[in-house]
Design an enzyme around this catalytic site. Structure first.
Site, PDB file in Angstrom:
ATOM      1  N   PHE A  44       0.850  -1.190   0.000  1.00 14.03           N
ATOM      2  CA  PHE A  44       0.000   0.000   0.000  1.00 14.03           C
ATOM      3  C   PHE A  44       0.886   1.240   0.000  1.00 14.03           C
ATOM      4  O   PHE A  44       2.020   1.199   0.464  1.00 14.03           O
ATOM      5  CB  PHE A  44      -0.907   0.012   1.237  1.00 14.03           C
ATOM      6  CG  PHE A  44      -2.054  -0.946   1.141  1.00 14.03           C
ATOM      7  CD1 PHE A  44      -3.296  -0.518   0.717  1.00 14.03           C
ATOM      8  CD2 PHE A  44      -1.890  -2.285   1.458  1.00 14.03           C
ATOM      9  CE1 PHE A  44      -4.359  -1.400   0.613  1.00 14.03           C
ATOM     10  CE2 PHE A  44      -2.938  -3.180   1.359  1.00 14.03           C
ATOM     11  CZ  PHE A  44      -4.177  -2.733   0.937  1.00 14.03           C
ATOM     12  N   PRO A  45       0.346   2.372  -0.468  1.00 10.44           N
ATOM     13  CA  PRO A  45       1.126   3.607  -0.469  1.00 10.44           C
ATOM     14  C   PRO A  45       1.496   4.050   0.954  1.00 10.44           C
ATOM     15  O   PRO A  45       0.793   3.736   1.921  1.00 10.44           O
ATOM     16  CB  PRO A  45       0.185   4.636  -1.100  1.00 10.44           C
ATOM     17  CG  PRO A  45      -0.844   3.845  -1.823  1.00 10.44           C
ATOM     18  CD  PRO A  45      -0.970   2.550  -1.075  1.00 10.44           C
ATOM     19  N   GLU A  46       2.579   4.787   1.026  1.00 10.06           N
ATOM     20  CA  GLU A  46       2.978   5.384   2.295  1.00 10.06           C
ATOM     21  C   GLU A  46       1.842   6.270   2.800  1.00 10.06           C
ATOM     22  O   GLU A  46       1.170   6.934   2.014  1.00 10.06           O
ATOM     23  CB  GLU A  46       4.236   6.225   2.071  1.00 10.06           C
ATOM     24  CG  GLU A  46       4.770   6.883   3.305  1.00 10.06           C
ATOM     25  CD  GLU A  46       6.011   7.711   3.015  1.00 10.06           C
ATOM     26  OE1 GLU A  46       6.660   8.095   3.989  1.00 10.06           O
ATOM     27  OE2 GLU A  46       6.316   7.970   1.846  1.00 10.06           O
ATOM     28  N   THR A  47       1.612   6.269   4.050  1.00  8.20           N
ATOM     29  CA  THR A  47       0.535   7.010   4.735  1.00  8.20           C
ATOM     30  C   THR A  47      -0.855   6.592   4.272  1.00  8.20           C
ATOM     31  O   THR A  47      -1.792   7.376   4.331  1.00  8.20           O
ATOM     32  CB  THR A  47       0.688   8.551   4.622  1.00  8.20           C
ATOM     33  OG1 THR A  47       0.409   8.986   3.293  1.00  8.20           O
ATOM     34  CG2 THR A  47       2.034   9.027   5.080  1.00  8.20           C
ATOM     35  N   TRP A  48      -1.007   5.348   3.813  1.00  7.47           N
ATOM     36  CA  TRP A  48      -2.334   4.863   3.404  1.00  7.47           C
ATOM     37  C   TRP A  48      -3.329   5.076   4.541  1.00  7.47           C
ATOM     38  O   TRP A  48      -4.430   5.568   4.344  1.00  7.47           O
ATOM     39  CB  TRP A  48      -2.245   3.389   3.015  1.00  7.47           C
ATOM     40  CG  TRP A  48      -3.575   2.755   2.779  1.00  7.47           C
ATOM     41  CD1 TRP A  48      -4.242   1.940   3.641  1.00  7.47           C
ATOM     42  CD2 TRP A  48      -4.407   2.897   1.631  1.00  7.47           C
ATOM     43  NE1 TRP A  48      -5.444   1.550   3.100  1.00  7.47           N
ATOM     44  CE2 TRP A  48      -5.569   2.133   1.854  1.00  7.47           C
ATOM     45  CE3 TRP A  48      -4.292   3.594   0.436  1.00  7.47           C
ATOM     46  CZ2 TRP A  48      -6.597   2.037   0.927  1.00  7.47           C
ATOM     47  CZ3 TRP A  48      -5.321   3.495  -0.485  1.00  7.47           C
ATOM     48  CH2 TRP A  48      -6.458   2.728  -0.233  1.00  7.47           C
TER      49      TRP A  48
END
Length: 74
Positions: A44-48
């Site tokens: 998942f993207p960073e800071t999801w």
């Protein structure tokens, strides 16, 4: 020497900003979907969770402080 291969998935989606419960439900759904397609590793993207704090770029840092408690709680 044997080589083990496995399928990975990279999520390109947006969380439900400032709604932890909805974001968790969406996360679980995305994980299930990727797993159903054979993924063993899902990124998942960073800071999801809790989402990227986009409000920091809208105005001064002092102005953005109004969102910090809600952002932190999520």
């Amino acid at each position: 020497m044997s080589i083990t291969t496995f399928r990975v998935a990279a999520v390109q989606a947006a969380p439900i900003f400032l709604d932890l419960e909805a974001t968790l439900e969406k996360t679980i759904s995305l994980i299930e979907s990727a797993a159903d397609h054979g993924a063993k590793l899902i990124a998942f993207p960073e800071t999801w969770i809790p989402g990227y704090p986009w409000f920091i770029w809208l105005d001064s840092p002092l102005w953005g402080m109004q969102f910090l408690k809600q952002y932190h709680d999520n």
